[in-house]
Write a protein that holds these residues in place. Sequence first.
Motif, mmCIF file in Angstrom:
data_model
loop_
_atom_site.group_PDB
_atom_site.id
_atom_site.type_symbol
_atom_site.label_atom_id
_atom_site.label_comp_id
_atom_site.label_asym_id
_atom_site.label_seq_id
_atom_site.Cartn_x
_atom_site.Cartn_y
_atom_site.Cartn_z
ATOM 1 N N ARG A 109 0.855 -1.185 0.000
ATOM 2 C CA ARG A 109 0.000 0.000 0.000
ATOM 3 C C ARG A 109 0.900 1.248 0.000
ATOM 4 O O ARG A 109 1.214 1.803 1.055
ATOM 5 C CB ARG A 109 -0.925 0.004 1.224
ATOM 6 C CG ARG A 109 -1.920 -1.161 1.261
ATOM 7 C CD ARG A 109 -2.782 -1.132 2.514
ATOM 8 N NE ARG A 109 -3.591 0.081 2.599
ATOM 9 C CZ ARG A 109 -4.777 0.242 2.014
ATOM 10 N NH1 ARG A 109 -5.300 -0.748 1.294
ATOM 11 N NH2 ARG A 109 -5.458 1.368 2.149
ATOM 12 N N GLY A 120 1.267 13.013 -9.216
ATOM 13 C CA GLY A 120 0.420 12.185 -8.367
ATOM 14 C C GLY A 120 -0.661 11.483 -9.163
ATOM 15 O O GLY A 120 -0.938 10.287 -8.950
ATOM 16 N N LYS A 121 -1.284 12.185 -10.093
ATOM 17 C CA LYS A 121 -2.337 11.587 -10.917
ATOM 18 C C LYS A 121 -1.769 10.479 -11.804
ATOM 19 O O LYS A 121 -2.380 9.415 -11.974
ATOM 20 C CB LYS A 121 -2.995 12.659 -11.778
ATOM 21 C CG LYS A 121 -3.850 13.653 -10.992
ATOM 22 C CD LYS A 121 -4.471 14.691 -11.914
ATOM 23 C CE LYS A 121 -5.354 15.656 -11.131
ATOM 24 N NZ LYS A 121 -5.944 16.697 -12.008
ATOM 25 N N SER A 124 -1.076 7.351 -9.687
ATOM 26 C CA SER A 124 -2.310 6.641 -9.356
ATOM 27 C C SER A 124 -2.837 5.876 -10.558
ATOM 28 O O SER A 124 -3.286 4.727 -10.433
ATOM 29 C CB SER A 124 -3.363 7.638 -8.846
ATOM 30 O OG SER A 124 -2.936 8.240 -7.640
ATOM 31 N N MET A 127 -0.727 2.764 -11.160
ATOM 32 C CA MET A 127 -1.039 1.717 -10.197
ATOM 33 C C MET A 127 -2.390 1.071 -10.489
ATOM 34 O O MET A 127 -2.549 -0.149 -10.348
ATOM 35 C CB MET A 127 -1.011 2.276 -8.780
ATOM 36 C CG MET A 127 0.344 2.803 -8.323
ATOM 37 S SD MET A 127 1.648 1.551 -8.243
ATOM 38 C CE MET A 127 1.137 0.616 -6.800
ATOM 39 N N ARG A 128 -3.360 1.861 -10.898
ATOM 40 C CA ARG A 128 -4.677 1.285 -11.256
ATOM 41 C C ARG A 128 -4.528 0.320 -12.424
ATOM 42 O O ARG A 128 -5.180 -0.736 -12.451
ATOM 43 C CB ARG A 128 -5.667 2.394 -11.603
ATOM 44 C CG ARG A 128 -6.170 3.171 -10.399
ATOM 45 C CD ARG A 128 -7.443 3.941 -10.735
ATOM 46 N NE ARG A 128 -7.228 4.873 -11.848
ATOM 47 C CZ ARG A 128 -6.787 6.127 -11.699
ATOM 48 N NH1 ARG A 128 -6.490 6.585 -10.501
ATOM 49 N NH2 ARG A 128 -6.647 6.909 -12.757
ATOM 50 N N ALA A 134 -8.427 2.056 -5.954
ATOM 51 C CA ALA A 134 -8.136 3.443 -5.593
ATOM 52 C C ALA A 134 -7.722 3.589 -4.135
ATOM 53 O O ALA A 134 -6.858 4.415 -3.801
ATOM 54 C CB ALA A 134 -9.343 4.325 -5.900
ATOM 55 N N ASP A 135 -8.313 2.788 -3.247
ATOM 56 C CA ASP A 135 -8.004 2.940 -1.826
ATOM 57 C C ASP A 135 -6.697 2.258 -1.416
ATOM 58 O O ASP A 135 -6.272 2.365 -0.267
ATOM 59 C CB ASP A 135 -9.156 2.401 -0.978
ATOM 60 C CG ASP A 135 -9.353 0.895 -1.126
ATOM 61 O OD1 ASP A 135 -8.856 0.316 -2.113
ATOM 62 O OD2 ASP A 135 -10.007 0.306 -0.249
ATOM 63 N N VAL A 137 -3.789 2.937 -2.920
ATOM 64 C CA VAL A 137 -2.708 3.857 -3.275
ATOM 65 C C VAL A 137 -3.118 5.261 -2.854
ATOM 66 O O VAL A 137 -4.269 5.666 -3.018
ATOM 67 C CB VAL A 137 -2.436 3.848 -4.794
ATOM 68 C CG1 VAL A 137 -1.293 4.793 -5.148
ATOM 69 C CG2 VAL A 137 -2.150 2.440 -5.284
ATOM 70 N N ALA A 138 -2.182 6.001 -2.289
ATOM 71 C CA ALA A 138 -2.459 7.384 -1.901
ATOM 72 C C ALA A 138 -1.304 8.271 -2.349
ATOM 73 O O ALA A 138 -0.150 7.834 -2.405
ATOM 74 C CB ALA A 138 -2.655 7.502 -0.389
ATOM 75 N N SER A 139 -1.635 9.505 -2.688
ATOM 76 C CA SER A 139 -0.598 10.473 -3.025
ATOM 77 C C SER A 139 -1.027 11.841 -2.525
ATOM 78 O O SER A 139 -2.218 12.120 -2.382
ATOM 79 C CB SER A 139 -0.342 10.515 -4.536
ATOM 80 O OG SER A 139 -1.444 11.074 -5.225
ATOM 81 N N HIS A 163 -3.465 5.189 6.285
ATOM 82 C CA HIS A 163 -3.538 4.502 4.990
ATOM 83 C C HIS A 163 -3.027 3.069 5.097
ATOM 84 O O HIS A 163 -3.317 2.241 4.238
ATOM 85 C CB HIS A 163 -2.718 5.286 3.957
ATOM 86 C CG HIS A 163 -2.639 4.648 2.607
ATOM 87 N ND1 HIS A 163 -3.748 4.454 1.803
ATOM 88 C CD2 HIS A 163 -1.583 4.133 1.918
ATOM 89 C CE1 HIS A 163 -3.377 3.860 0.677
ATOM 90 N NE2 HIS A 163 -2.074 3.651 0.721
#
Length: 263
Positions: A109, A120-121, A124, A127-128, A134-135, A137-139, A163
């Motif tokens: 995670r 950041g986008k 994400s 990773m998708r 979505a939950d 990975v966080a940025s 997280h």
Amino acid sequence: MTIQPAMHPSVFGIRLSALDESALTRLLTEPLPPGAGVRLVATANIDHIRHLRSDQRFRDAYANAYAATADGAPVALYARLRGVPTPGRVAGPDLFASLMHAFEVGRHRPFFLVSNVDTGKRLSAWMRNRGFAADMVASECPPFGFEKDPEFSEGLAERIREHGTTHLVAGVGAPKSEVWIHEWRHQLGDCYAFGIGAGVDFFVGSARRAPLWMQRSSLEWLWRLSGDPRRLGRRYLMDSIQFPAAIVDDLSGNWQWIDRRDA
């Protein structure tokens, strides 16, 4: 059998890892036991060496690092000349790319601190495409000077811990990344942590890395300098001047700070 981050005798007070990029990746994707805390991985280049000469907080971060690699070719060359049997250069951007491809759904995670929203986008989205929900990975793109704001830092540390972060990747520059991770380590939970800098932007393509031939010829600094001379010109000049002085300090035994660890 679990691989250990074997460390060699120090150069510049840094005990460089004996593991190459592949072995480090395997080690750094293993699950951490509860209560392990933050395991910071430092990637030493000549800019880091310059800061280590004068920045006590940065020295504290390095002194408590779980592992360190020779990110810069001059550091790797000096270590080799000193007889330190390291695997050679293990650059932060390369290690980061290796980790990204090794992350597994359900096991990892990651949490990314990025220098701009676009990066950041892109992270994400990448990773998708690898199957991460979505939950998982966080940025976050923290504001300039966030490391000097205790209230913001406390909230950020809480978000990282909540997280369930297994890997904290900071692409917001040195020495602030390493110093912030070290000084807030008791609030971050159990995770591996990295100060990768522009390597995060290189990976997703929001910044262009030097051609491979320049990387292999140790000319990556020249590529970066030509792309941003106003910002990087003074930095590289200071680095080049201070690196020989750091070698003198190291050879004369005036570099003693790494002998203590208080993690």
